[in-house]
Design an enzyme around this catalytic site. Structure first.
Site, PDB file in Angstrom:
ATOM      1  N   CYS A  13     -36.131  11.177 -55.227  1.00 26.71           N
ATOM      2  CA  CYS A  13     -37.151  10.183 -54.890  1.00 26.71           C
ATOM      3  C   CYS A  13     -37.846  10.485 -53.570  1.00 26.71           C
ATOM      4  CB  CYS A  13     -36.617   8.759 -54.826  1.00 26.71           C
ATOM      5  SG  CYS A  13     -35.780   8.231 -56.319  1.00 26.71           S
ATOM      6  N   GLY A  39     -39.861  13.620 -57.407  1.00 28.80           N
ATOM      7  CA  GLY A  39     -39.592  12.820 -58.595  1.00 28.80           C
ATOM      8  C   GLY A  39     -40.817  12.694 -59.464  1.00 28.80           C
ATOM      9  N   ASN A 113     -34.770   5.717 -51.188  1.00 35.23           N
ATOM     10  CA  ASN A 113     -34.413   7.099 -51.488  1.00 35.23           C
ATOM     11  C   ASN A 113     -32.936   7.281 -51.160  1.00 35.23           C
ATOM     12  OD1 ASN A 113     -35.160  10.262 -49.825  1.00 35.23           O
ATOM     13  ND2 ASN A 113     -34.194   9.895 -51.780  1.00 35.23           N
ATOM     14  N   GLY A 114     -32.122   7.579 -52.163  1.00 43.48           N
ATOM     15  CA  GLY A 114     -30.695   7.762 -51.932  1.00 43.48           C
ATOM     16  C   GLY A 114     -29.869   7.125 -53.028  1.00 43.48           C
ATOM     17  N   TYR A 255     -33.449  23.744 -51.329  1.00 44.07           N
ATOM     18  CA  TYR A 255     -34.250  23.588 -52.542  1.00 44.07           C
ATOM     19  C   TYR A 255     -35.209  22.409 -52.538  1.00 44.07           C
ATOM     20  CZ  TYR A 255     -35.277  22.442 -57.443  1.00 44.07           C
ATOM     21  OH  TYR A 255     -35.912  22.111 -58.614  1.00 44.07           O
TER      22      TYR A 255
END
Length: 493
Positions: A13, A39, A113-114, A255
């Site tokens: 996200c 995302g 986010n998480g 990444y």
């Protein structure tokens, strides 16, 4: 933008917020566009104008959900946005963010986010108090807690709410008066502050969003910090002053983050190149050519080539306009899907000893296909070099890594993986080399997916569908109770 290949871990996200700009919705759109790599399942924007919220959510890419008419109707000088890949909760519209609630405190919107490691426990507590949930995402727990005037019998506040939740969270919150950013005390997920030329404050998961809207990077939100932005400017609160252990997700550098982002003061592009250089120092293979797996292996392959003095070529060409395949997964179609996304220039590799550089191997299926393609094209040798260590453990902090049973390195030796890939050699970057490439101390990072050292305790049964599974369990318990009641009635008869 195409979806990430199925063998890669999915992004977790991106969040964005802006306060004090007349074109807030438009800038939020561009911000989410820059964060699209984090995302591709759903996206949403919520704006605020004169105390009223306006919102739009949709499934798919940012460019598919928002157009000029939609953005025109999202009025206001402040906005928050979210682009999502599901880490907790299924991929469906009701789980799209930002989430909103209208409560005694006024309207609140949250983008998260998480991943919360105590989500099921907190949801149980809230449901026992009579709260009704509309989604199956852990983010709704946060907004429900924020809406409560009391928690545990004491007056509730943002600080109290954040101290109750555990795991990974970078939050962007909007109320009728303010924009708020917050990070968990470990700092698992990134969150940065920017400022536009007209003085509008911006919050974003990555600094690359600032570049697109011509905002100036100010600083990162610190782990455990809350930044509150309103008409008076920006002020800061440290919600976890006693907490010292930081645990930033090192896989951002490997990444996830875009190479044009800067995280913790370090260029992602330069870190990835240094990972490639370090990989060459540790494993300098005798070869004629270094080629990357686009796009994630490009920076590391450049570094490997520079350090090893082996020529670099873009032998694999990525098709950036490939969508999902709706054809049946026969072997022919699987081979087609691999080749249509990356096409090989065969003349570059024929008769050559090739080093193919990628950022990671999770399941190994796609890497095996790449090796097969190279050998069928006439490569004399194919050596695989990976710019991170072997992935040994699942992530519970927001990355959709599979469980250990599906992780290639967790169940096979390096030589067994090499034989499965049909490669002439296989080389991973060491953990020490990976950390050294970041220019930061190892205690700054979470590396649980590599070393199994989880900074926050978690339930080993936790996965992205825990709340749906829990709901099914509750329903089945109800059915069992009904069956028991029927049996009692029969006994009475």
């Amino acid at each position: 933008m195409q979806n990430p290949p199925a063998h890669y871990p999915k992004h977790y996200c991106g969040v964005f917020g802006i306060f004090g700009h007349p074109n807030a919705a438009e800038l939020a759109y561009y911000g989410l566009y820059a964060l699209q790599h984090r995302g591709q399942e759903s996206a949403g924007i919520v704006t605020c104008h004169e105390g009223k919220f306006f919102k739009r959510h949709g499934m798919g890419l940012v460019s598919q959900i928002f157009n000029g008419d939609v953005l025109h109707n999202l009025v206001g000088d402040r906005a928050i946005g979210h682009t999502r890949y599901s880490t907790t909760g299924s991929s469906e519209l009701r789980n799209a963010q930002p989430l909103t609630v209208d409560c005694a405190r006024g309207q609140i919107a949250v983008a998260h986010n998480g991943n919360l490691t105590n989500a099921a426990q907190l949801r149980d507590e809230l449901e026992q108090r009579g709260l009704v949930f509309q989604t199956t995402v852990d983010s709704e727990i946060i907004i429900m807690m924020l809406a409560q005037p009391e928690l545990g019998g004491i007056p509730n506040s943002l600080v109290n709410t954040l101290r109750r939740i555990e795991g990974a969270f970078s939050l962007v919150i909007m109320t009728e008066k303010e924009l708020i950013g917050a990070r968990d005390p470990h700092g698992f997920r990134p969150l940065s502050i920017g400022k536009t030329a007209n003085g509008a404050y911006v919050l974003s998961s990555e600094t690359t969003a600032f570049d697109l809207i011509h905002a100036r990077f100010v600083r990162d939100v610190a782990p455990g910090e809350i930044v509150i932005i309103d008409e008076k400017g920006l002020r800061s609160i440290q919600a976890f002053p006693e907490h010292k252990r930081h645990a930033f997700c090192i896989f951002e550098y490997v990444y996830f983050a875009r190479p044009d982002s800067v995280i913790n003061g370090h260029s992602v592009y330069e870190v990835r190149k240094e990972m490639g250089r370090q990989l060459a120092r540790e494993h300098n293979v005798r070869a004629d050519l270094v080629i990357p797996v686009p796009d994630s292996g490009v920076c590391a392959a450049m570094g490997y080539s520079e350090e090893s003095k082996i020529p670099y070529e873009m032998a694999f060409i990525r098709n950036h306009y490939v969508g999902r395949s709706f054809l049946q997964p026969t072997q022919l179609i699987r081979d087609f899907n691999v080749r249509v996304k990356l096409n090989l220039i065969e003349s570059l590799v024929r008769g050559k000893r090739v080093v193919i550089v990628d950022d990671s191997i999770v399941r190994g299926t796609t890497c095996r296909s790449r090796v097969k393609t190279l050998k069928e094209a006439g490569a004399a040798e194919v050596h695989v070099a990976v710019s991170c260590p072997p992935h040994m453990n699942p992530c519970v902090y927001g990355i959709d890594f599979p469980d250990r049973s599906k992780l290639m390195a967790a169940n096979n030796t390096v030589d067994e993986i090499r034989r499965y890939l049909n490669a002439d050699s296989l080389h991973y970057l060491s953990q020490a080399g990976m950390v050294a490439a970041t220019g930061q101390p190892p205690e700054n990072f979470c590396m649980a997916c590599y070393d199994g050292n989880y900074p926050v305790a978690y339930d080993p049964l936790l996965d992205k569908h825990i709340i749906e599974r829990r709901r099914k369990q509750v329903q089945s318990l109800g059915e069992a109770a009904a069956q028991e009641d029927d049996q009692i009635k029969l006994l009475k008869i």
